[in-house]
Structure formats: structure tokens, C-alpha cells
Design a protein around this motif. Structure first.
Motif, PDB file in Angstrom:
ATOM      1  N   ILE A 285     -90.155  29.096 -10.416  1.00 41.50           N
ATOM      2  CA  ILE A 285     -91.077  30.202 -10.770  1.00 41.50           C
ATOM      3  C   ILE A 285     -90.902  30.654 -12.215  1.00 41.50           C
ATOM      4  N   LYS A 287     -90.745  28.578 -14.593  1.00 37.05           N
ATOM      5  CA  LYS A 287     -91.643  27.657 -15.299  1.00 37.05           C
ATOM      6  C   LYS A 287     -93.103  27.906 -14.894  1.00 37.05           C
ATOM      7  N   THR A 288     -93.339  28.003 -13.612  1.00 43.27           N
ATOM      8  CA  THR A 288     -94.702  28.231 -13.101  1.00 43.27           C
ATOM      9  C   THR A 288     -94.653  29.279 -11.993  1.00 43.27           C
ATOM     10  N   HIS A 294    -101.445  30.651 -11.927  1.00 46.11           N
ATOM     11  CA  HIS A 294    -100.503  29.762 -12.607  1.00 46.11           C
ATOM     12  C   HIS A 294    -100.404  28.397 -11.906  1.00 46.11           C
ATOM     13  N   LEU A 295    -100.389  28.432 -10.572  1.00 43.89           N
ATOM     14  CA  LEU A 295    -100.277  27.158  -9.842  1.00 43.89           C
ATOM     15  C   LEU A 295    -101.496  26.269 -10.129  1.00 43.89           C
ATOM     16  N   ASN A 296    -102.694  26.894 -10.143  1.00 41.89           N
ATOM     17  CA  ASN A 296    -103.901  26.092 -10.385  1.00 41.89           C
ATOM     18  C   ASN A 296    -103.923  25.523 -11.795  1.00 41.89           C
ATOM     19  N   ARG A 298    -101.335  24.720 -13.594  1.00 40.89           N
ATOM     20  CA  ARG A 298    -100.372  23.618 -13.642  1.00 40.89           C
ATOM     21  C   ARG A 298    -100.902  22.395 -12.875  1.00 40.89           C
ATOM     22  N   ARG A 299    -101.613  22.627 -11.750  1.00 44.24           N
ATOM     23  CA  ARG A 299    -102.218  21.516 -11.003  1.00 44.24           C
ATOM     24  C   ARG A 299    -103.263  20.815 -11.859  1.00 44.24           C
ATOM     25  N   TRP A 301    -103.279  20.621 -15.090  1.00 44.96           N
ATOM     26  CA  TRP A 301    -102.508  19.822 -16.056  1.00 44.96           C
ATOM     27  C   TRP A 301    -102.024  18.527 -15.403  1.00 44.96           C
ATOM     28  N   ARG A 302    -101.489  18.649 -14.168  1.00 46.33           N
ATOM     29  CA  ARG A 302    -101.000  17.463 -13.444  1.00 46.33           C
ATOM     30  C   ARG A 302    -102.122  16.439 -13.241  1.00 46.33           C
TER      31      ARG A 302
END
Ligand code: NAI
Length: 319
Positions: A285, A287-288, A294-296, A298-299, A301-302
Motif C-alpha cells: 500500500i 507503493k499503491t 490507485h489500483l485502477n 496501476r492496472r 500501467w500493467r
């Protein structure tokens, strides 16, 4: 290209995986019926697919030979199961991971389908004997487990029921190849199939190393993302062994004893709770943060990374 040439596929359940399958099949020129119980969900899914196809076209990442509008026109929605499955060559079930629900759906399909359609489940964890035993059409049933997001991660694990006709396995394998996926065949069912067994082996050891204070959670993740993972994007662990010595036999000669000695020091199955859970969660958490925004991000980005990697892999393969 005649869009009806490749035949019609039905997707049951228009959530995350159902939408991805619909796009992958349409990219291969298949007509797709996207079925769900609620019209509102179907409408939302079709809008989402339109948006995604346009975006993929804009960024040059659209799969297949047809443009975004042509692919979109191959996908239609439906809330009538009987009408949806009529004349289909392949049915891909993508409903929530719930055994009773899936059994009910395959029971309904069993009463509606002919003898020449493939009945396939996207389940991540449910074994074919649990899903399909007792169905009249059990010979036509198979698990085709994709990896999220299937549009960029092509692997599909094919797992037959003991009574599945071998032709159905071959037919599904050929279909997956045709739409640009990378199918693998399991000869029999096993808990976790192959992918999750490997994944859980890695997660367990990661958990033990962090739990024993050998390495921090952030550095552990780097061991994969900047170490093993880079190699594994292009070749598996067995070919890695073959190339890391003068062939496989030489690798075993050199490292057999060392590997066994290390493996003997592996600890028991972690309980994935308590202090180690808190420690790993804290690092994650920082980091993200675990909120949708935030999760979306980072997703997103993934998925962007996976999209570029899949492009690179395609380029390398065609060299
Ligand atoms: P989801 O929750 O996003 O979508 C499920 C869809 O099924 C929803 O649109 C829902 O309205 C629909 N649905 C519910 N009951 C239905 C019924 N009776 N008939 C037709 N549609 C119905 O779920 P998701 O993530 O797409 O997962 C679907 C399947 O794919 C699960 O079995 C899951 O284990 C598997 N899977 C999921 C992966 C993931 O990372 N999400 C990866 C690989 C497989």
C-alpha cells in the motif's frame, strides 16, 4: 473478408473475461453473441468493448486483420439463452466462479445444444469432473482457462473431463491457435491446473522469504520483475535449464545436488495471515494504496506494459 466465414461463438457472461474473449474471437473474424442475464449489463459490456477496440486501433495495438468497426460489428448482445446458442460452434462460459451457478448453466446448455458444439468453461479453479459429470453432452465439455487480460496474455490451459472426446480437445486447441491465443493441453485435471500450481509455488516461497526476514517485500518483487521474470517472458524454466549449461543433461549433472539441497530447506505451506501478511500489505500500500483509483491506475500501467510486451514478442516471433 467474409465476417460470417469463421462461424459463431457464444460467450456466456459479459464481465471482465467475457468481454475479453468476445474481443479476441472477433479479432479472429468470428461472429460473437455476448449473452448475459441482464440487458443493462450487456449494453454496458458492448459500450465498453466499442471503447476498447477504438483505443486499441488508435494505439496500433488492435489484433487481427479487420478494423475496429468491422470487429465491433461482429459482436452482438443477447439475453435469450436459446437464441444465443442456436447454430454456435463454440460456447465459452464466463460467469462468476461459483460451482453451483456454473453447474446450473451447463445443465441449461445441456438441454439446448446439439452434438457438435464445444461447451467450454473459463473457470480458474473448478475441476472438469465437478463441472461436467452427469451431463448428456459431457463428451463435448472442456475447461479453457485464460489468463487475465486474455487480449495481451495469450495462454489458455485446456483441461478435459475424463470423458471428453479427444477430438474436442484438438478442435478447441485449433480454435485457440486460430484466434492468436497460445493453448496448452493438460492430459488430466489437477487442482490449480498448471499455471496456478507454478504461481502458488512462487508465492509460497516469496512469503516464506519475507516472513523469515531474508528479504524485503519490495526487493522480493524485484527478484522476479528484474530477474527471473525477464527471462520467463521469452522461455520457460525447462528451456532456461537447457541453455544455462551445455544442455539439460549437463545442467542436471552440474546442479542436481545443489537444487535438491536448496529444495530440502523450503519450509511448510504458509498460512498467508498474521505478521507476514501485515508486513507485505504495508509495503504494497506504500507503493499503491488499495483504493479503486490507485489500483485502477496501476492496472492500467500493467496492461500497457503487457500490451507492449505482447507486441515485442510478436515481432520477435515473426523474425
Ligand atoms: P465477472 O464478475 O467480471 O463477470 C461475470 C459475468 O457473468 C457478469 O457480467 C454477470 O452479469 C454474468 N452472470 C452472472 N450470472 C449469470 C448467468 N446465470 N448467466 C449468464 N451470465 C451471468 O467475472 P470474471 O472476472 O469475468 O470471471 C468469469 C470467469 O472467468 C470465472 O470463472 C473466473 O474464475 C474466470 N477467470 C477470471 C480471471 C480474472 O482474472 N478475472 C482470469 C481467468 C479466468
Amino acid at each position: 473478408m467474409d465476417p460470417t466465414r469463421e462461424g459463431r461463438v457464444v460467450i456466456i457472461g459479459s464481465g471482465l473475461i467475457g468481454c475479453s474473449w468476445a474481443m479476441v474471437f472477433a479479432s479472429g473474424g468470428f461472429q460473437v453473441k455476448l449473452y448475459d442475464i441482464v440487458q443493462e449489463q450487456v449494453t454496458k459490456a458492448l459500450e465498453n468493448i466499442s471503447k476498447q477496440l477504438k483505443q486499441l486501433e488508435k494505439t496500433g495495438m488492435l489484433k487481427g486483420l479487420l478494423n475496429a468497426d468491422q470487429q465491433r460489428s461482429l459482436i452482438t448482445g443477447c439475453t435469450d439463452l436459446k437464441a444465443a446458442v442456436d447454430g454456435a460452434i463454440h460456447i465459452q462460459e464466463c460467469t462468476p466462479e461459483n460451482l453451483e451457478l456454473k453447474k446450473k448453466i451447463f445443465g441449461q446448455l445441456d438441454l439446448l445444444v446439439s452434438n457438435d458444439v464445444v461447451l467450454s468453461s473459463s473457470t480458474s479453479t473448478l475441476l472438469p469432473t465437478k463441472l461436467f459429470t452427469g451431463l448428456k453432452h459431457v463428451k463435448q465439455c472442456i475447461v479453457a482457462h485464460p489468463v487475465n487480460p486474455p487480449y495481451y496474455v495469450p495462454l489458455v490451459e485446456l483441461v478435459p473431463h475424463p470423458e471428453t472426446d479427444p477430438c474436442i480437445l484438438e478442435r478447441t486447441y485449433a480454435l485457440m491457435k486460430k484466434i492468436g491465443q497460445s493453448p496448452v493441453k493438460l492430459t488430466k485435471e489437477v487442482n490449480g491446473f498448471a499455471l496456478n500450481r507454478l504461481q502458488y509455488a512462487i508465492i509460497s516461497e516469496a512469503w516464506r522469504l519475507v516472513g523469515e526476514g531474508v528479504i524485503s517485500p519490495t526487493d522480493l518483487d524485484l527478484v522476479m520483475s528484474d530477474g527471473l521474470g525477464i527471462r520467463y517472458a521469452f522461455m520457460g524454466p525447462l528451456e532456461t535449464m537447457h541453455l544455462n549449461a551445455e544442455g539439460m543433461l549437463n545442467y542436471c549433472d552440474r546442479y542436481r545436488e545443489g537444487m535438491i539441497n536448496v529444495l530440502k530447506t523450503f519450509g511448510p505451506i504458509p498460512d498467508f495471515s498474521g505478521e507476514t501478511e501485515q508486513k507485505i500489505n504495508q509495503a504494497m500500500i506504500e507503493k499503491t494504496p488499495a483504493d479503486p483509483k490507485h489500483l485502477n491506475a496501476r492496472r492500467h500501467w500493467r496492461d500497457e506494459c503487457l500490451m507492449r510486451l505482447s507486441h515485442l514478442k510478436k515481432e520477435i516471433k515473426s523474425d
